[in-house]
Design an enzyme around this catalytic site. Structure first.
Site, short mmCIF file in Angstrom:
data_model
loop_
_atom_site.label_atom_id
_atom_site.label_comp_id
_atom_site.label_asym_id
_atom_site.label_seq_id
_atom_site.Cartn_x
_atom_site.Cartn_y
_atom_site.Cartn_z
N ASN A 1 0.88 -1.18 0.00
CA ASN A 1 0.00 0.00 0.00
C ASN A 1 0.91 1.22 0.00
OD1 ASN A 1 -1.44 2.32 0.87
ND2 ASN A 1 -3.08 1.05 1.68
N ASN B 1 -7.00 -4.34 5.81
CA ASN B 1 -7.56 -3.55 6.90
C ASN B 1 -8.18 -4.44 7.97
OD1 ASN B 1 -7.02 -0.70 6.71
ND2 ASN B 1 -8.25 -0.66 4.84
N ASP C 1 2.79 4.71 5.06
CA ASP C 1 2.57 4.19 6.41
C ASP C 1 2.50 2.66 6.42
OD1 ASP C 1 0.21 4.58 5.00
OD2 ASP C 1 -0.80 5.71 6.57
N HIS C 2 2.40 2.05 5.26
CA HIS C 2 2.50 0.59 5.13
C HIS C 2 3.88 0.21 4.59
CE1 HIS C 2 -1.99 -0.32 5.18
NE2 HIS C 2 -1.99 0.98 4.99
N ASP D 1 -4.03 -4.85 1.08
CA ASP D 1 -4.32 -4.21 2.36
C ASP D 1 -5.71 -4.66 2.78
OD1 ASP D 1 -4.95 -2.60 4.47
OD2 ASP D 1 -4.54 -0.71 3.45
N GLU E 1 -3.90 1.89 -2.97
CA GLU E 1 -3.96 3.34 -2.73
C GLU E 1 -3.01 4.10 -3.67
OE1 GLU E 1 -5.43 5.39 0.89
OE2 GLU E 1 -4.23 3.89 1.91
N ASP F 1 -1.69 -6.20 6.26
CA ASP F 1 -1.45 -6.51 4.84
C ASP F 1 -1.16 -8.00 4.73
OD1 ASP F 1 -1.14 -3.64 3.43
OD2 ASP F 1 -0.30 -3.58 5.46
#
Length: 268
Positions: A7, A160, A258-259, A158, A34, A229
């Site tokens: 991501n 989530n 951030d991933h 991802d 993303e 992930d």
DNA sequence: ATGACTTCTAGTAGAAGA
């Protein structure tokens, strides 16, 4: 074959970091989430110059998924089946042709926050949490259809979803969050219970292995992370699994997502 | 602490993320 998921949190903001990681990690396939870009604005030439075929399913501002592959991709489809009114770009499929063909599903599963519940405890229809759980039900249906074909396939991206308490530094902080609520984790278990293998946990039982650290409050420096992930492998694909790792060090670089990337090595 | 960061689009703030 090395297949990674990443991501990137915006292709424009992450172009250099992504390019550097590709050069070092040398994945054969990268499933991206993303991209936050429409297809026309995705810098495909930059990746084609590295030898990748580029397939995108973009959207303005938000979401967007892509597949980069050094091996030929066939039968590309975009969008998760099951709801023609869903316009969010979160799903892309392709068959990568190596010695054995593998069906790849790249996914960006809805976040689901804020959690809105009716008086009876069920998610409010039309709300973000209901969208997340409905999306996971559609994913379940797609997994069942692919399993019926008895072909090697994987679903990676991802999710989530924090699968277990050991996948968060502070699980108590996530108790009522859409990433960790019982309904979310149950939906993830239903996928696994179809007979899919969660690649990382098939190779590593250690707690404290994370793939996301928030930008806020020094989460990275405190190692306050979560593992969201994931790779789910079909039985025929799990037969090929030889390794699964998280490229944690990427998070400490300049201008990181951030991933961080997660990857599998498949003997196919 | 309905916050902190970072991204996007828009055009000086606001939405979204997780």
């Amino acid at each position: 074959m090395k297949i990674a998921t990443f991501n990137i949190n915006g292709i424009k903001a992450r172009f250099q970091a992504l390019s550097d990681w590709l050069d070092e990690a040398q994945p054969d396939v990268a499933l991206l989430q993303e991209i936050k870009s429409v297809d026309e604005n995705f810098p495909r030439e930059m990746f084609e110059d590295k030898g990748y075929q580029v397939e995108t399913h973009g959207q303005k501002s938000f979401n967007g998924v892509a597949i980069l592959s050094k091996l030929p991709l066939e039968d590309i489809t975009r969008g998760l089946p099951g709801d023609d009114s869903d316009e969010q770009a979160r799903w892309i499929e392709a068959t990568v042709v190596g010695k054995q063909a593998i069906r790849l599903c790249g996914l960006y599963l809805p976040n689901g926050n804020p959690v809105e519940l009716s008086a009876d405890g069920t998610p409010v229809p039309g709300g973000k949490y209901a969208y997340k759980l409905g999306w996971m039900q559609r994913m379940q249906t797609r997994a069942e259809a692919l399993l019926a074909e008895e072909i090697p396939f994987l679903m990676a991206g991802d999710y989530n979803i924090i699968p277990q308490a050991e996948d968060a530094k502070k699980p108590e902080a996530w108790r009522d969050d859409a990433l960790f609520r019982p309904e979310s984790r149950a939906a993830f278990r239903r996928l696994m219970n179809l007979g899919l293998t969660e690649a990382f946990r098939a190779r590593n039982r250690a707690p404290g292995q994370y793939s996301f650290w928030d930008y806020q409050a020094g989460a990275w420096n405190r190692d306050n992370g979560i593992r969201i992930d994931h790779f789910l492998l079909s039985p025929q694909c799990a037969d090929m699994l030889t390794d699964c790792q998280i490229d944690k060090q990427i998070r400490g670089r300049e201008k990181p997502s951030d991933h961080v990337p997660v990857w599998v090595e498949l003997d196919n």
